[in-house]
Design a protein around this motif. Structure first.
Motif, short mmCIF file in Angstrom:
data_model
loop_
_atom_site.label_atom_id
_atom_site.label_comp_id
_atom_site.label_asym_id
_atom_site.label_seq_id
_atom_site.Cartn_x
_atom_site.Cartn_y
_atom_site.Cartn_z
N GLU A 94 1.09 -1.03 -0.29
CA GLU A 94 -0.13 0.28 -0.36
C GLU A 94 0.74 1.35 -0.26
O GLU A 94 1.68 1.40 0.38
N LYS A 154 -6.19 -7.13 -6.42
CA LYS A 154 -5.82 -5.97 -6.71
C LYS A 154 -7.57 -5.16 -7.01
O LYS A 154 -7.71 -4.06 -6.24
N GLN A 155 -8.30 -5.64 -7.64
CA GLN A 155 -9.21 -5.03 -8.60
C GLN A 155 -10.11 -5.22 -7.20
O GLN A 155 -11.29 -3.87 -6.51
N ARG A 156 -10.07 -6.29 -6.33
CA ARG A 156 -11.36 -6.55 -5.22
C ARG A 156 -10.52 -5.36 -3.87
O ARG A 156 -11.40 -5.02 -3.28
N VAL A 158 -9.22 -2.22 -5.00
CA VAL A 158 -8.44 -0.87 -5.10
C VAL A 158 -9.51 0.14 -4.18
O VAL A 158 -8.91 1.26 -4.03
N LYS A 159 -11.50 0.47 -3.71
CA LYS A 159 -11.44 0.65 -3.25
C LYS A 159 -11.10 0.83 -1.32
O LYS A 159 -11.63 1.51 -1.02
N ASN A 162 -4.74 1.11 0.70
CA ASN A 162 -4.45 2.71 0.04
C ASN A 162 -3.91 2.22 -1.00
O ASN A 162 -2.39 2.14 -0.72
N GLN A 163 -3.92 2.50 -2.46
CA GLN A 163 -3.01 2.24 -4.22
C GLN A 163 -2.51 1.07 -3.93
O GLN A 163 -2.10 0.30 -3.71
N PRO A 164 -2.93 -0.52 -3.52
CA PRO A 164 -2.65 -1.40 -3.77
C PRO A 164 -2.04 -1.88 -5.09
O PRO A 164 -1.94 -1.51 -6.02
N GLU A 165 -1.06 -2.57 -4.54
CA GLU A 165 -0.05 -3.63 -5.15
C GLU A 165 0.21 -5.21 -4.95
O GLU A 165 0.12 -5.11 -3.67
#
Length: 390
Positions: A94, A154-156, A158-159, A162-165
């Motif tokens: 994050e 990541k798509q799950r 994303v909200k 904080n800016q997940p990778e």
């Protein structure tokens, strides 16, 4: 004495009338017996085929094996899909400030700093093909590549983060494997990696084959199809060292092929040969060639059980012989006349098959020699008696 002489002459005349070839012992049937065996109604019809260039080429065409490079398509370079049973490790980063997975760590200066990476414990892909990630729920993994799984997580998040990778690593590969069995040093399951292992790689993992290379056949089972090639061919032709696919079964088979040499050959024996196969010329040489004093070079025969479909393409037409086995095999006799100089070229290509019988018949002169020996044996005591005045 005259009576004894008359009896001897009568006995010899009887031998001539009945035919000395049926009276004297022999190693097997004569050339005439073989050629006219189909005329005997008590026997099933047997096709006698004269070996020539056309017959030799037809047999070579039937013998052609399916090469691995032709029937086992190469897998294109692509990422390996994940399957049920594989073990994965998921790492999540994050951006500062981390709001969901962030933790506090102490740096080298003793100052607390946010730790931006969180690594989840190793977990297997379950029977439904999913893994579990906090705040992302059950994520489908089976049949997907590692980047695809990371993108889904990541798509799950994303909200929520904080800016997940996300990074997903495969730690234990249990689904994408090939099985190596048979005449190998160690039977095992070999995991496939992004290096796209080839056939010889899998054999090397199994510590190689136990039998000689020239007597080992490698069989690949892919789905419902089974293909086989001599190991020697695979080593000599790099194209046959094909890429493997998940689920392939590699079996190393020890197949000692052999033919039997009988009759007036230098050695009557069962003779082994390599999986690559040998020609009739090589078979004659390994059996010691023809015995010059008694063999009939016009009467060299190969007895073979052929498939009905293969037998119908060789030699002149005629009624198909009756099958002798449940597999539909029919008897065929191939005849070679070595007095024809052209036959020395044909026999260099004529293929010998497993369980063939190579038979060299006796020359007619050999039967005459037996008769003369018997004549001398019977006449010698009589002549000796005359000389001593008995």
């Amino acid at each position: 004495m005259q009576l004894a002489t008359k009896l001897t002459c009568l006995a010899l005349s009887a031998l001539l009338v009945t035919g000395c070839s049926t009276f004297f012992p022999s190693v097997g049937p004569s050339r005439r017996d073989i050629e006219h065996s189909a005329d005997r109604r008590s026997l099933p019809p047997i096709k006698v085929v004269d070996v020539n260039e056309e017959v030799t080429q037809q047999l070579l065409a039937q013998r052609t094996r399916h090469l691995f490079s032709e029937v086992l398509s190469a897998r294109p370079d692509r990422l390996q899909p994940i399957g049920a049973g594989d073990f994965l490790v998921v790492s999540i980063w994050e951006a500062t400030p981390a709001t969901l997975f962030g933790t506090v760590a102490i740096n080298t200066s003793g100052i607390p700093s946010p730790s931006l990476a969180t690594t989840l414990p190793e977990q297997p892909v379950d029977g439904e093909g999913c893994i579990t990630v906090p705040f992302a729920g059950r994520v489908p993994a089976a049949g997907k590549t590692l980047p695809d799984i990371a993108a889904e997580i990541k798509q799950r998040l994303v909200k929520k983060a904080n800016q997940p990778e996300v990074l997903v690593l495969l730690t234990r590969n249990l689904s994408s494997t090939v099985t190596v069995v048979g005449e190998v040093t160690t039977s095992m399951r070999v995991p496939l990696t992004a290096a796209h292992e080839r056939l010889l790689d899998a054999l090397a993992f199994a510590a190689g084959v136990k039998q000689p290379v020239n007597k080992t056949t490698i069989q690949i089972t892919r789905g419902e199809n089974v293909y086989a090639l001599p190991l020697e061919t695979i080593i000599q032709d790099p194209k046959q060292n094909v890429r493997l696919q998940s689920g392939d079964v590699i079996t190393a088979l020890y197949q000692p092929l052999s033919f039997t040499a009988l009759g007036s050959s230098g050695k009557n024996d069962e003779i082994n040969f390599e999986t690559q196969g040998i020609s009739l010329a090589q078979a004659l040489a390994r059996s010691g060639g023809l015995i010059d004093s008694r063999s009939n070079p016009s009467g060299v025969f190969i007895f073979r059980l052929e498939q009905r479909s293969a037998q119908s393409t060789t030699g002149p037409g005629g009624p198909a012989p009756a099958a002798l086995t449940a597999a539909g095999l029919v008897p065929v006799v191939y005849r070679v006349d070595l007095k024809d100089p052209r036959s020395l070229f044909w026999i260099q290509s004529f293929p010998i098959k497993d369980k063939d019988v190579l038979y060299v018949s006796n020359a007619p002169e050999a039967e005459l020699q037996k008769f003369l020996n018997l004549l001398f044996t019977l006449a010698y005591p009589v002549l000796t008696g005359v000389q001593v005045g008995l």
